[in-house]
Design a protein around this motif. Structure first.
Motif, PDB file in Angstrom:
ATOM      1  N   UNK A   3       0.825  -1.212   0.000  1.00  0.00           N
ATOM      2  CA  UNK A   3       0.000   0.000   0.000  1.00  0.00           C
ATOM      3  C   UNK A   3       0.862   1.267   0.000  1.00  0.00           C
ATOM      4  N   UNK A   4       2.164   1.115  -0.173  1.00  0.00           N
ATOM      5  CA  UNK A   4       3.074   2.262  -0.101  1.00  0.00           C
ATOM      6  C   UNK A   4       2.952   3.172  -1.321  1.00  0.00           C
ATOM      7  N   UNK A   5       3.338   4.436  -1.093  1.00  0.00           N
ATOM      8  CA  UNK A   5       3.444   5.419  -2.167  1.00  0.00           C
ATOM      9  C   UNK A   5       4.815   6.065  -2.049  1.00  0.00           C
ATOM     10  N   UNK A   6       5.740   5.625  -2.898  1.00  0.00           N
ATOM     11  CA  UNK A   6       7.121   6.121  -2.849  1.00  0.00           C
ATOM     12  C   UNK A   6       7.587   6.416  -4.259  1.00  0.00           C
ATOM     13  N   UNK A   7       8.172   7.589  -4.448  1.00  0.00           N
ATOM     14  CA  UNK A   7       8.832   7.914  -5.709  1.00  0.00           C
ATOM     15  C   UNK A   7      10.135   8.621  -5.381  1.00  0.00           C
ATOM     16  N   UNK A   8      11.246   8.074  -5.870  1.00  0.00           N
ATOM     17  CA  UNK A   8      12.583   8.601  -5.576  1.00  0.00           C
ATOM     18  C   UNK A   8      13.297   8.937  -6.872  1.00  0.00           C
ATOM     19  N   UNK A   9      13.915  10.116  -6.912  1.00  0.00           N
ATOM     20  CA  UNK A   9      14.644  10.579  -8.090  1.00  0.00           C
ATOM     21  C   UNK A   9      16.096  10.849  -7.711  1.00  0.00           C
TER      22      UNK A   9
ATOM     23  N   UNK B 224       6.162  11.086  -0.999  1.00  0.00           N
ATOM     24  CA  UNK B 224       5.290  10.099  -0.386  1.00  0.00           C
ATOM     25  C   UNK B 224       4.032  10.796   0.101  1.00  0.00           C
ATOM     26  N   UNK B 225       3.038  10.014   0.501  1.00  0.00           N
ATOM     27  CA  UNK B 225       1.770  10.566   0.967  1.00  0.00           C
ATOM     28  C   UNK B 225       0.649   9.611   0.633  1.00  0.00           C
ATOM     29  N   UNK B 226      -0.540  10.147   0.383  1.00  0.00           N
ATOM     30  CA  UNK B 226      -1.687   9.305   0.083  1.00  0.00           C
ATOM     31  C   UNK B 226      -2.004   9.204  -1.389  1.00  0.00           C
TER      32      UNK B 226
ATOM     33  N   UNK C 172       1.747  10.238   5.209  1.00  0.00           N
ATOM     34  CA  UNK C 172       2.137   8.993   4.557  1.00  0.00           C
ATOM     35  C   UNK C 172       0.965   8.236   3.986  1.00  0.00           C
ATOM     36  N   UNK C 173       1.106   6.918   3.955  1.00  0.00           N
ATOM     37  CA  UNK C 173       0.101   6.048   3.337  1.00  0.00           C
ATOM     38  C   UNK C 173      -0.724   5.285   4.364  1.00  0.00           C
ATOM     39  N   UNK C 174      -0.520   5.532   5.657  1.00  0.00           N
ATOM     40  CA  UNK C 174      -1.054   4.672   6.718  1.00  0.00           C
ATOM     41  C   UNK C 174      -2.413   5.158   7.203  1.00  0.00           C
TER      42      UNK C 174
ATOM     43  N   UNK D  65      -1.930  -5.364   8.363  1.00  0.00           N
ATOM     44  CA  UNK D  65      -1.737  -6.280   7.246  1.00  0.00           C
ATOM     45  C   UNK D  65      -0.853  -5.762   6.114  1.00  0.00           C
ATOM     46  N   UNK D  66      -0.904  -4.465   5.821  1.00  0.00           N
ATOM     47  CA  UNK D  66      -0.255  -3.956   4.612  1.00  0.00           C
ATOM     48  C   UNK D  66       1.173  -3.472   4.846  1.00  0.00           C
ATOM     49  N   UNK D  67       1.939  -3.442   3.746  1.00  0.00           N
ATOM     50  CA  UNK D  67       3.213  -2.726   3.740  1.00  0.00           C
ATOM     51  C   UNK D  67       2.884  -1.242   3.526  1.00  0.00           C
TER      52      UNK D  67
END
Length: 511
Positions: A251-257, A264-266, A444-446, A455-457
């Protein structure tokens, strides 16, 4: 039936669901078929032993009491309950997964330069130092960082504009990990940039959740991306096999450049998140952009889930070469949360509890779902009872009507202690953020529900005395202005809603 649902039914996912249903039926049918070949007294003894063993296994599990109660209710069903628990009750790691877990536990990422930051923080505020120590104890990937600048985006469309510019500036690599990706304006414009970056020699890795995207992307979508040069893969790929692993989604939201800039976020990568299309009224989401040292932790979070999914150990250090400190105030901890046994503690829940328990002035919370256990409920109530201004915002227009009934079922108990409940009247609020005392915030995403907390990552960023906190506070003030406050006098449940709530709350740990 919508076209999207019909496409899902006719896809490999529909076939997999059908085949898994057959597996479930065959397991039960096989048990009863074998039962006919045994003497009656032996069958009764086997069923009795199976029943007692299941009850003991559930009672002695290291899991929240609510989860035990749910499974005990299921286990009382003769034979069926025991077989369901054997199939879905606990995550059992394969030998390969156990080896992966052992390797991950041996990887140490903590940096020596954060020791000085922690020592200084301990002198400044023992309470905040305690939060930091707790996070670092639970997530060995996490670390405390300064030398980072942050920008808070109160809407997905605000983040989207800057994200495109950052992607165009990529020189070395781009890492993308999201729960949902859907073809449309947002994703197609990102994909167009990725194609160009690959031609320029930029490395692109993409990880998306297979179940999260099964209604939005075709089953062979990774092949299309791989032909473009994107190293794309699905997390927990759906195959026609019964496994409890499907319960642990990414369930993560990650973008790295380039290891320098991270998001990150929702916000997922779909058009409703930037209000290009409307699904449930105005879609209210939020995100944070980091630039500097703290992005190292987001890079490692991505690579750890890449390893869990792909079994490939990357050279972590080579992705940190370009990371440089930038001028910025405050401290940051990007951290991860996930299911047992990958994570030994409920990181997301504990971080929320620590913030709520140590607040002295106020705690503001936004969450699309409010399905929480007894411990977290009591922490929120106790904060309000000791005089803390606790406010929680949930959606007025739901994405799932049954889940909204359970969410609303938590209102009265919280309001009775003085918690203020708001519903975001313009539409659906999907942002997951907490702000306390103008000092500490989490974006974040939590979600505040069992799926995210157990349950989720998941992932989030803990922030202390950063400039972004002022923008988060302003966002909350705007949210309160356009939202409807729910009171005990105006809140009503119909009898059938009350019945649905009571039944669904019994199974809330599985929702």
């Amino acid at each position: 039936m919508t076209f999207r649902k019909l496409r899902l039914l006719m896809s490999k996912y529909g076939f997999s669901i059908l085949f898994m249903g057959f597996e479930l039926w065959a397991s039960f049918a096989g048990f009863f078929w074998l039962n006919k070949w045994f003497p009656h007294w032996l069958s009764v003894a086997v069923i009795g032993l199976l029943y007692v063993t299941t009850i003991l296994a559930i009672v002695n599990r290291n899991t929240p009491p609510e989860n035990k109660v749910t499974w005990l209710l299921i286990a009382v069903i003769p034979v069926f309950g025991s077989l369901l628990y054997l199939m879905f009750g606990e995550r059992r790691l394969s030998k390969k997964e156990m080896a992966q877990l052992k390797n991950m536990e041996s990887m140490k990422f903590r940096e020596d330069n954060s020791k000085q930051l922690r020592a200084e923080l301990k002198q400044e505020s023992k309470a905040v130092y305690g939060m930091v120590k707790s996070i670092l104890s639970m997530d060995h990937n996490a670390d405390l960082y300064n030398g980072t600048a942050s920008t808070f985006y109160p809407l997905g469309e605000n983040m989207y504009e800057q994200l495109l510019e950052d992607l165009k500036a990529a020189k070395k690599f781009i890492f993308i990990e999201f729960y949902i990706i859907d073809e449309g304006l947002m994703w197609n414009s990102i994909l167009e940039i990725l194609e160009q970056k690959i031609k320029e020699g930029v490395e692109v890795k993409l990880l998306y959740d297979d179940i999260g995207c099964m209604a939005t992307l075709s089953g062979n979508y990774t092949r299309r991306l791989q032909k473009m040069g994107i190293d794309a893969h699905k997390f927990n790929k759906v195959i026609p096999r019964l496994t409890v692993a499907y319960n642990n989604r990414d369930h993560r939201k990650i973008l790295v450049i380039d290891g320098q800039v991270g998001y990150t976020g929702g916000v997922n990568l779909a058009d409703e998140y930037i209000n290009h299309i409307e699904r449930f009224g105005h879609w209210k989401d939020s995100a944070v952009r980091l630039d500097g040292r703290a992005v190292k932790a987001l890079t490692r979070l991505f690579l750890m889930n890449w390893y869990i999914n792909r079994g490939e150990i990357e050279d972590f250090d080579r992705y940190h070469i370009e990371n440089k400190a930038v001028e910025g105030q405050g401290l940051y901890i990007p951290y991860g949360s996930g299911p047992k046994p990958m994570y030994k503690s409920q990181v997301g829940k504990t971080v929320y509890q620590n913030i709520i328990n140590q607040a002295t002035d106020y705690v503001y919370i936004t969450t699309p779902y409010l399905i929480i256990d007894y411990d977290l409920t009591e922490d929120i109530r106790n904060a309000a009872l000791r005089g803390v201004d606790v406010r929680i915002v949930t959606p007025h227009i739901p994405d799932k009507k049954l889940i909204q009934i359970v969410t609303r079922g938590a209102y009265l108990d919280l309001m009775d202690a003085g918690v203020k409940i708001y519903e975001y009247t313009p539409g659906f609020i999907h942002s997951k953020q907490v702000l306390a005392d103008d000092e500490v915030a989490v974006v974040g995403s939590i979600n505040f529900d069992y799926r995210s907390l157990v349950h989720h990552y998941e992932n989030a960023v803990w922030m202390y005395q950063t400039p972004a906190l002022k923008d988060i506070r302003a966002d909350f003030e705007h949210i309160f202005e356009v939202s409807q406050e729910i009171t005990e006098d105006t809140f009503r449940f119909t009898w059938h809603q009350s019945l649905i709530k009571e039944i669904m709350q019994l199974f809330a740990p599985m929702l």
